[in-house]
Design an enzyme around this catalytic site. Structure first.
Site, PDB file in Angstrom:
ATOM      1  N   ASP A 149      -1.052 -10.240  21.791  1.00 15.27           N
ATOM      2  CA  ASP A 149      -1.962 -10.629  20.711  1.00 15.27           C
ATOM      3  C   ASP A 149      -1.686 -12.019  20.156  1.00 15.27           C
ATOM      4  OD1 ASP A 149      -3.008  -8.132  21.037  1.00 15.27           O
ATOM      5  OD2 ASP A 149      -2.087  -7.257  19.248  1.00 15.27           O
ATOM      6  N   CYS A 156      17.474  -9.237 -21.851  1.00 11.47           N
ATOM      7  CA  CYS A 156      16.339  -8.919 -22.725  1.00 11.47           C
ATOM      8  C   CYS A 156      16.770  -8.017 -23.880  1.00 11.47           C
ATOM      9  CB  CYS A 156      15.233  -8.244 -21.923  1.00 11.47           C
ATOM     10  SG  CYS A 156      14.424  -9.353 -20.752  1.00 11.47           S
ATOM     11  N   GLU A 185       3.401  -3.710  11.635  1.00  9.23           N
ATOM     12  CA  GLU A 185       2.077  -3.921  12.222  1.00  9.23           C
ATOM     13  C   GLU A 185       2.143  -3.909  13.747  1.00  9.23           C
ATOM     14  OE1 GLU A 185      -0.761  -6.995  11.350  1.00  9.23           O
ATOM     15  OE2 GLU A 185      -0.360  -6.881   9.208  1.00  9.23           O
ATOM     16  N   GLU A 209       9.582  -8.549 -21.530  1.00  9.49           N
ATOM     17  CA  GLU A 209       9.871  -8.485 -22.952  1.00  9.49           C
ATOM     18  C   GLU A 209       9.822  -9.873 -23.588  1.00  9.49           C
ATOM     19  OE1 GLU A 209      12.781  -5.549 -20.921  1.00  9.49           O
ATOM     20  OE2 GLU A 209      11.608  -7.303 -20.389  1.00  9.49           O
ATOM     21  N   HIS A 233      11.193 -12.525 -18.305  1.00 13.39           N
ATOM     22  CA  HIS A 233      10.884 -11.111 -18.117  1.00 13.39           C
ATOM     23  C   HIS A 233       9.753 -10.685 -19.048  1.00 13.39           C
ATOM     24  CE1 HIS A 233      15.031 -10.006 -16.179  1.00 13.39           C
ATOM     25  NE2 HIS A 233      14.380 -10.953 -15.537  1.00 13.39           N
ATOM     26  N   THR A 267       3.320  -6.578  21.420  1.00 13.03           N
ATOM     27  CA  THR A 267       2.288  -7.054  20.487  1.00 13.03           C
ATOM     28  C   THR A 267       2.333  -8.567  20.366  1.00 13.03           C
ATOM     29  OG1 THR A 267       2.337  -4.989  19.231  1.00 13.03           O
ATOM     30  CG2 THR A 267       1.446  -6.926  18.108  1.00 13.03           C
ATOM     31  N   ARG A 322      -3.655 -15.633   5.319  1.00 11.53           N
ATOM     32  CA  ARG A 322      -4.693 -16.665   5.370  1.00 11.53           C
ATOM     33  C   ARG A 322      -5.938 -16.272   4.579  1.00 11.53           C
ATOM     34  NH1 ARG A 322      -3.127 -15.610  10.413  1.00 11.53           N
ATOM     35  NH2 ARG A 322      -5.130 -14.656  11.006  1.00 11.53           N
ATOM     36  N   SER A 337       8.043   5.095  16.691  1.00 12.48           N
ATOM     37  CA  SER A 337       9.498   5.195  16.515  1.00 12.48           C
ATOM     38  C   SER A 337       9.855   5.343  15.040  1.00 12.48           C
ATOM     39  CB  SER A 337      10.192   3.978  17.127  1.00 12.48           C
ATOM     40  OG  SER A 337       9.903   2.797  16.396  1.00 12.48           O
TER      41      SER A 337
END
Length: 345
Positions: free
Chosen positions: A204, A86, A286, A52, A50, A200, A211, A294
């Site tokens: 597509d 911590c 996306e 700290e 972490h 989609t 990438r 919606s």
């Protein structure tokens, strides 16, 4: 103010863990002795040390710790997880003063780290740049208090408000530039899951991976009620963990899991519950206009990124429309934000 100066540095450091700290929160720590920074650290990656711990390890002369103040953007943990507490390390190193940005909302901490430090006789100050520190970990807080992922909507639209032509009018229109396409991949690397709808995926054939940026690809999510999508789509290549929401049973494949949900009811709460149970803390949507709308219509979103192209399409698929609740503030007081990017071709 001196304390705010060092807390701003904590926030700056913490942001370096944006793509790798999840599902842990981003945290930064600074150690100050006699007005000088002698140690710094941030939470680099989930499962590793972490902030700290990294800050304390960076101090060359550890004898100075007994005379120092440690600034940390989030309450030090007090429980054993993948790493030791911590708060115990701070006590062990005899650091006398701790300045904390905000309390941890996680139920296993939630003030226990602060109390442990106080019980050990340490001076503890809480709430320096609290709003900024909470905003830094807004995804973590949203997930643990609202029991759903932090949701970002993303789309590109033409100057006259369309996201694409109707597909019987030709091939898809490219509204993004090479630069904004790269930024999309950056957004993907910053989220733990990404969602699209059936249409989609079908039209597509996206890969939905990272990438053109450095980072991990998000878990891919697709809605396929009737299991109508072709198994030859990039989504089903097994290269990235993929969840398919459907109403039919189907045997899971390598890295592809089919999850039945009830399409006779609102599917979004069901999907949110599944993502919560799987500890997927942030979601990038996306999808097409219908799916995005919606989320907007049900007030289920936190940020929106809209790319505005100078291209005019005249007609086509309408872009999503924001309602009158843009100024909505969720239960954790994080104002929703809509960021517009104007591009040139």
């Amino acid at each position: 103010m001196e304390e705010e100066k060092y807390m701003r540095r904590c926030i700056q450091l913490a942001q370096n863990g944006f793509c790798n700290a999840a599902p842990n929160p981003m945290v930064g720590a600074v150690i100050v002795c006699d007005g000088k920074i002698i140690g710094e650290g941030y939470h680099v990656r989930c499962g590793e040390a972490h902030a700290e711990v990294n800050a304390i390890r960076s101090v060359k002369d550890t004898s100075l710790l007994k005379h120092s103040t440690i600034y940390v953007s989030l309450e030090p943990c007090s429980h054993h997880g993948k790493t030791p507490p911590c708060a115990d390390l701070i006590i062990e190193k005899q650091i006398p003063r701790i300045v904390i940005g905000c309390q941890d909302p996680f139920s296993k901490v939630a003030g226990r780290g602060i109390q442990k430090l106080k019980d050990a006789g340490r001076e503890v100050i809480v709430g320096v740049l609290e709003n900024e520190c909470r905003y830094l970990i807004r995804r973590f807080i949203t997930f643990h208090t609202l029991h759903r992922p932090y949701i970002t909507l993303k789309w590109a639209e033409s100057a006259d408000g369309f996201i694409d032509l109707h597909r019987n009018e030709g091939n898809p229109v490219i509204l993004s530039t090479p630069l904004t396409s790269m930024l999309v991949h950056k957004k993907r690397a910053e989220h733990t899951a990404i969602l699209i709808g059936t249409r989609t995926a079908e039209l597509d054939n996206p890969s939905l991976n990272v990438r053109n940026w450095y980072g991990r690809s998000p878990v891919r999510l697709v809605i396929d009620r009737k299991l109508s999508l072709s198994p030859t789509l990039h989504l089903f290549d097994g290269s990235v963990p993929t969840l398919v929401f459907t109403e039919h049973s189907h045997n899971s494949l390598p890295n592809i899991e089919y999850l039945p949900i009830n399409f006779e009811q609102d599917i979004l709460p069901q999907i949110m519950q599944i993502l919560y149970e799987r500890n997927l803390q942030s979601l990038l949507v996306e999808g097409g206009s219908t799916l995005l709308q919606s989320f907007i219509d049900t007030n289920l979103w936190d940020e929106a990124f809209v790319e505005e192209s100078p291209i005019h399409l005249i007609s086509g698929v309408n872009a999503p429309k924001m309602n009158d609740k843009i100024s909505y503030v969720n239960e954790q007081y994080f104002s929703r934000s809509i960021r517009h990017y104007t591009t040139t071709k």
